[in-house]
Write an enzyme that holds these catalytic residues in place. Structure first.
Site, mmCIF file in Angstrom:
data_model
loop_
_atom_site.group_PDB
_atom_site.id
_atom_site.type_symbol
_atom_site.label_atom_id
_atom_site.label_comp_id
_atom_site.label_asym_id
_atom_site.label_seq_id
_atom_site.Cartn_x
_atom_site.Cartn_y
_atom_site.Cartn_z
ATOM 1 N N ALA A 269 -27.053 -59.746 -14.803
ATOM 2 C CA ALA A 269 -27.473 -58.696 -15.710
ATOM 3 C C ALA A 269 -28.126 -57.574 -14.921
ATOM 4 O O ALA A 269 -28.385 -57.720 -13.725
ATOM 5 C CB ALA A 269 -28.465 -59.237 -16.734
ATOM 6 N N MET A 270 -28.404 -56.456 -15.607
ATOM 7 C CA MET A 270 -28.951 -55.295 -14.921
ATOM 8 C C MET A 270 -30.006 -54.613 -15.779
ATOM 9 O O MET A 270 -29.797 -54.363 -16.961
ATOM 10 C CB MET A 270 -27.794 -54.333 -14.592
ATOM 11 C CG MET A 270 -28.224 -53.077 -13.871
ATOM 12 S SD MET A 270 -28.947 -53.451 -12.234
ATOM 13 C CE MET A 270 -30.131 -52.122 -12.129
ATOM 14 N N GLU A 271 -31.119 -54.297 -15.128
ATOM 15 C CA GLU A 271 -32.327 -53.835 -15.817
ATOM 16 C C GLU A 271 -32.388 -52.336 -16.095
ATOM 17 O O GLU A 271 -33.489 -51.777 -16.189
ATOM 18 C CB GLU A 271 -33.539 -54.229 -14.964
ATOM 19 C CG GLU A 271 -33.703 -53.449 -13.633
ATOM 20 C CD GLU A 271 -33.122 -54.140 -12.399
ATOM 21 O OE1 GLU A 271 -32.218 -54.972 -12.565
ATOM 22 O OE2 GLU A 271 -33.560 -53.835 -11.279
ATOM 23 N N ASN A 272 -31.250 -51.634 -16.243
ATOM 24 C CA ASN A 272 -31.276 -50.194 -16.492
ATOM 25 C C ASN A 272 -32.350 -49.837 -17.520
ATOM 26 O O ASN A 272 -32.482 -50.509 -18.534
ATOM 27 C CB ASN A 272 -29.929 -49.744 -17.047
ATOM 28 C CG ASN A 272 -28.769 -50.389 -16.325
ATOM 29 O OD1 ASN A 272 -28.603 -50.184 -15.137
ATOM 30 N ND2 ASN A 272 -28.006 -51.200 -17.031
ATOM 31 N N GLU A 305 -34.801 -59.490 -16.666
ATOM 32 C CA GLU A 305 -34.494 -58.057 -16.804
ATOM 33 C C GLU A 305 -35.627 -57.340 -17.532
ATOM 34 O O GLU A 305 -35.979 -56.213 -17.188
ATOM 35 C CB GLU A 305 -33.160 -57.839 -17.529
ATOM 36 C CG GLU A 305 -31.959 -58.583 -16.930
ATOM 37 C CD GLU A 305 -31.801 -58.445 -15.423
ATOM 38 O OE1 GLU A 305 -32.166 -57.401 -14.869
ATOM 39 O OE2 GLU A 305 -31.318 -59.409 -14.780
ATOM 40 N N HIS A 308 -38.475 -56.682 -15.205
ATOM 41 C CA HIS A 308 -38.180 -55.587 -14.266
ATOM 42 C C HIS A 308 -38.723 -54.241 -14.763
ATOM 43 O O HIS A 308 -38.905 -53.319 -13.975
ATOM 44 C CB HIS A 308 -36.670 -55.432 -14.088
ATOM 45 C CG HIS A 308 -36.101 -56.151 -12.896
ATOM 46 N ND1 HIS A 308 -36.706 -56.163 -11.662
ATOM 47 C CD2 HIS A 308 -34.943 -56.850 -12.737
ATOM 48 C CE1 HIS A 308 -35.948 -56.853 -10.807
ATOM 49 N NE2 HIS A 308 -34.888 -57.290 -11.435
HETATM 50 N N1 LYS Z 1 -31.104 -56.016 -10.374
HETATM 51 C C1 LYS Z 1 -30.165 -56.953 -10.898
HETATM 52 C C2 LYS Z 1 -30.940 -58.209 -11.234
HETATM 53 O O1 LYS Z 1 -31.721 -58.200 -12.101
HETATM 54 C C3 LYS Z 1 -29.025 -57.255 -9.991
HETATM 55 C C4 LYS Z 1 -28.244 -56.119 -9.461
HETATM 56 C C5 LYS Z 1 -27.209 -56.532 -8.468
HETATM 57 C C6 LYS Z 1 -26.522 -55.387 -7.858
HETATM 58 N N2 LYS Z 1 -25.480 -55.760 -6.897
HETATM 59 O O2 LYS Z 1 -30.904 -59.208 -10.594
#
Ligand code: LYS
Length: 869
Positions: A269-272, A305, A308
């Site tokens: 997942a990604m914390e945008n 996330e 973050h």
């Molecule tokens: N920041 C993301 C996480 O919560 C992962 C991003 C990975 C990018 N290659 O772990």
């Protein structure tokens, strides 16, 4: 990848601040099926803290087609800018100016799943680490923080929903059935936190009232028809928000929090900011489709996330070498969240298992790096178990050294100093040191030195004085690890009666039952006084440091700790060590001792079932091989198998009793007790079926009557792995029932690719052709190929090299589809140096084939060339 020149290595020591900053970023996306136009208007200014004389700017950009460019509203002449493979060089600059570009991109063809791409019918983005440059020309680095204004235009019927970070500020209809929405994010952010989603999705809505009384709207977007799998994720989000307020005093800062689940996603997942994008695996679940473990995974990733937002977004990284600043810290936070929500002791065991099986191996191989790496070719290769999980262990050690209160003061100071900034790991450690009276200067070696410290402890008892001496030595094989580490050693004693035994640290001191020693030298002596005879030291309680340790324990000591240690981690660990010794020593007599200990634990009704379900598992081959590779692959496989057979057969009646007494298919609760009951019961079932095919009937019954995925998949995978007769028809039934649920099909794939049977290769070939499989989907690749290489130890390491060939061919094919996933898969070869000569040769031959591939991505190049070195 344009491979005209050799890939470039970037070094941490070369860090320079950007000469220009971007005050405002205005983006307009004109989304279409054939091509997408990205109009960008950047307000640039010189960075007062950098080179004030700089005469040019290098913008990052990849796979972009520049359509037009305007400088303060005017056209540029041909010698004032240059487009290259890596970006755009601008040789006309001023103290402040505006740059407008229009670029054409093709999201529908973007199979790298980085930048703007399509997953199913929707547009979505993934920008961390360096994916924003696939969207438009930009200063794609985390220390350039800008205010973002975004406008999205698209067809209204296909894309009724147009999302980006922050708050929606305007929307309306346009000609040709098109519409637009405009978004503004009030927080400055680096471009890696940018996100966009466009599509037609179902929505689950809720709200959260923060501790200061603000109402936050919570929106969870999922594919049409999946709302019945969304409740748990929403509840997890609410729990995470509440927990972060209670434990870390951190409150959410926007009025809206959105999560979108997409099925094509490179990671979890990604914390945008304000718009998290998730792999469906970490959102969608109901008890029929997801296992108990899946639920725990969702809770933890949703937490991760969310956490973050402070540790990552409000305070971000100065450069990508500092990745652990946000990831190590946030993994620590999500681990503690799970500990608080579930069982602390059991969560600790699960986290240690990951360190031992994966991180220790990484730290011992060609891809070893400190948690703060010094160099990289492709940053995506460094989203590793070292940066994440060892990084979390480093934070945990700080927490152990400081204690909860001082640690929280350190966190508060960190935010007070750095809110809104892009900072370094050193900044974090300084805040922790300044908020406590602990000197962390030696501790910082954990950030710069790679490799796993080896700690050997020799304990002796001096009967006449009632004194116990512990001689502690630390060493580290990795060339970067020249200085001794500060290692927190939490210890206690287990007395003769099995009860905790108190002791004192100085002759005159009061007695304690547990203490924390700071190991700082390569050799150090610890004296414990007022100790009774036959006490056994219990060392590295709670796994107080990510080290390998060996102690001069006898088998009896280990059996004693396994039976009595009050610390759950050390107790579990003693059992693991006992089994490990039994396997590697070839000492069959030990098997009966282990069986005896198992029997006691199994029948002890005062013990937590979740602990039992971990204590009675034999260490996996990866972990065994990591520490005992010199024994050889074949020996370990063989010995582990016989231990399992022995424990299965000699305790057959006990397993049966356990199974029968706990088997209650009507219990569908997801509470801790029920989960634990299912896990020990299904472990018992696996031993039972291993003992004799006769028990296959129990499997079939459980499988056909199951109402929970945990019960169904446990039965299925035991049937498949023990290769009992009904397995094939069960696999077929499962497919018929679930082929329309992609996440359930992931389980079906990995159950089959992990069967230790000669025909697994034909099976995998057949599964690759199945309509549920696609090489373009990372979850599918992981389920079929990573599961094979990572979990099917015996077949991956077959003597004839077939296993290596399968993975190498797949890396080769994947490289041009999705380099990041290909590179990840190629890491499966990184343990090669520990193999015997023949296997090493086979691996090297496969890796060379990959290395010679025309247009090899820099992602795979980096992994393969380091492994071949
Ligand atoms: N920041 C993301 C996480 O919560 C992962 C991003 C990975 C990018 N290659 O772990």
């Amino acid at each position: 990848m344009k491979n005209s020149s050799a890939p470039i290595t970037k070094y941490r020591k070369d860090y320079q601040p950007s000469n220009f900053l971007i005050s405002e970023t205005h983006l307009t996306f004109i989304l279409n099926e054939q091509e997408t136009l990205v109009k960008s208007r950047l307000l640039l200014r010189r960075n007062p803290k950098a080179d004030l004389e700089a005469k040019s700017i290098q913008f990052d950009g990849e796979n972009l087609t520049l359509q037009s460019i305007l400088w303060n509203g005017e056209a540029l002449s041909a010698d004032e800018y240059k487009v290259t493979d890596e970006g755009l060089e601008l040789t006309k600059v001023a103290d402040e100016f505006e740059l407008v570009t229009v670029c054409k991109i093709l999201p529908q063809d973007n199979s790298s799943l980085e930048g703007l791409y399509k997953s199913g019918d929707k547009f979505c983005t993934q920008c961390e680490a360096e994916g924003f440059r696939k969207i438009t020309y930009y200063l794609d680095r985390p220390d350039v923080l800008s205010r973002f204004y975004v406008r999205i235009e698209a067809d209204k019927s296909r894309y009724p929903l147009l999302l980006s970070n922050g708050n929606p500020v305007a929307s309306g209809d346009m000609d040709d059935n098109r519409h637009f929405v405009e978004w503004q994010d009030p927080f400055l952010k680096p471009c890696y936190l940018f996100a966009l989603v466009a599509g037609d999705l179902d929505l689950l809505e809720d709200q959260f009232i923060t501790k200061s009384g603000r109402t936050v709207k919570l929106q969870l977007y999922v594919d049409k028809g999946k709302l019945d799998q969304s409740d748990f994720a929403m509840q997890s989000l609410i729990n995470a928000m509440k927990w972060d307020e209670q434990r870390f005093n951190l409150e959410y800062d926007l009025d809206l929090y959105m999560i979108v689940a997409v099925s094509d996603f490179n990671m979890g997942a990604m914390e945008n900011k304000g718009l998290n994008i998730f792999n469906t695996k970490y959102v969608l679940a109901n008890p029929q489709t997801a296992t108990d473990q899946d639920f725990e995974g969702i809770e933890s990733v949703i937490g991760h996330e969310y956490f973050h937002n402070w540790t990552g977004n409000r305070v971000t990284c100065r450069d990508w070498f500092q990745l652990s600043l946000k990831e190590g810290l946030t993994v620590f936070r999500d681990q503690v969240f799970t500990e608080d929500m579930r069982s602390k002791a059991v969560k600790r065991i699960d986290d240690v298992k990951v360190i031992r099986s994966h991180q220790f191996a990484e730290d011992a191989g060609p891809l070893a790096h400190p948690i703060r790496p010094d160099e990289y070719i492709e940053m995506n290769n460094f989203y590793t178990v070292t940066v994440y999980n060892k990084g979390a262990e480093i934070i945990r050690m700080i927490h152990t050294l400081l204690g909860e209160q001082a640690f929280q003061r350190g966190m508060a100071l960190y935010f007070e100093r750095h809110d809104g900034q892009a900072v370094t790991c050193d900044d974090f450690v300084s805040a922790m040191a300044d908020a406590s009276d602990i000197d962390l200067s030696q501790f910082k070696h954990w950030y710069s030195q790679a490799g796993t410290p080896q700690v050997s402890i020799n304990y002796q008892y001096h009967k006449d004085e009632g004194r116990m001496t512990l001689i502690v030595k630390q060493s580290n094989q990795h060339p970067s690890s020249k200085q001794p580490f500060l290692i927190p050693l939490k210890l206690g004693l287990v007395g003769r009666s099995g009860k905790p035994q108190s002791f004192s640290l100085e002759k005159q001191d009061n007695k304690v039952t547990e203490t924390l020693i700071h190991i700082t030298d390569s050799s150090q002596v610890i004296e414990l006084y007022k100790v009774d005879e036959s006490s056994v030291p219990s060392l590295f309680r709670d796994f107080s440091a990510p080290v390998k340790f060996d102690v001069n324990y006898t088998h009896d000591d280990l059996a004693f700790l396994f039976a009595y240690d009050e610390n759950t981690f050390t107790r579990w660990d003693a059992g693991q060590q006992l089994m490990e010794q039994c396997i590697v020593s070839g000492n069959d007599a030990l098997m009966s001792n282990i069986a005896e200990a198992f029997k006691q634990i199994l029948n002890d009704s005062t013990l937590d079932n979740a602990f039992k379900a971990r204590a009675l598992v034999i260490p996996d081959l990866k972990t065994l091989f990591e520490s005992h590779s010199s024994k050889g692959v074949d020996f370990l496989i063989e010995r582990r198998r016989s231990l399992k057979d022995f424990l299965a057969k000699s305790l057959e009646q006990d397993w049966l009793k356990q199974y029968q007494s706990l088997h209650q298919l009507s219990d569908k609760s997801l509470d801790q007790d029920s989960i634990a009951r299912r896990s020990i019961k299904n472990l018992a079932l696996s031993y039972l079926v291993c003992a004799s095919d006769e028990h296959a009937e129990l499997l079939k019954q459980q499988f056909s009557q199951a109402q929970l995925m945990t019960e169904e998949i446990s039965a299925l995978s035991i049937a498949a792995h023990e290769q009992v007769r009904p397995a094939q028809s069960m696999l077929d039934d499962f497919y018929k029932k679930w082929h329309q649920e992609p996440l359930v099909m992931d389980k079906w794939l990995s159950v089959q690719s992990t069967i230790d049977s000669d025909n697994v290769f034909e099976v995998i070939e057949r599964l690759k052709q199945d309509p549920v499989f696609s090489l373009k989907n990372p979850n599918k690749v992981r389920s079929l190929y990573s599961a094979f290489a990572g979990l099917n130890f015996a077949q991956f390491h077959r003597k004839d090299g077939k296993g290596y060939r399968l993975i190498a061919d797949t890396v080769f094919e994947l490289d041009s589809i999705n380099a990041q996933i290909a590179a990840n898969l190629s890491k499966q070869f990184s343990g090669a140096a520990k193999l015997d000569k023949q296997r090493q040769k086979q691996v090297a031959a496969e890796l060379k084939k990959i290395k010679n591939k025309p247009n090899l991505s820099k992602d795979v190049f980096e992994v393969v060339s380091k492994t071949l070195e």
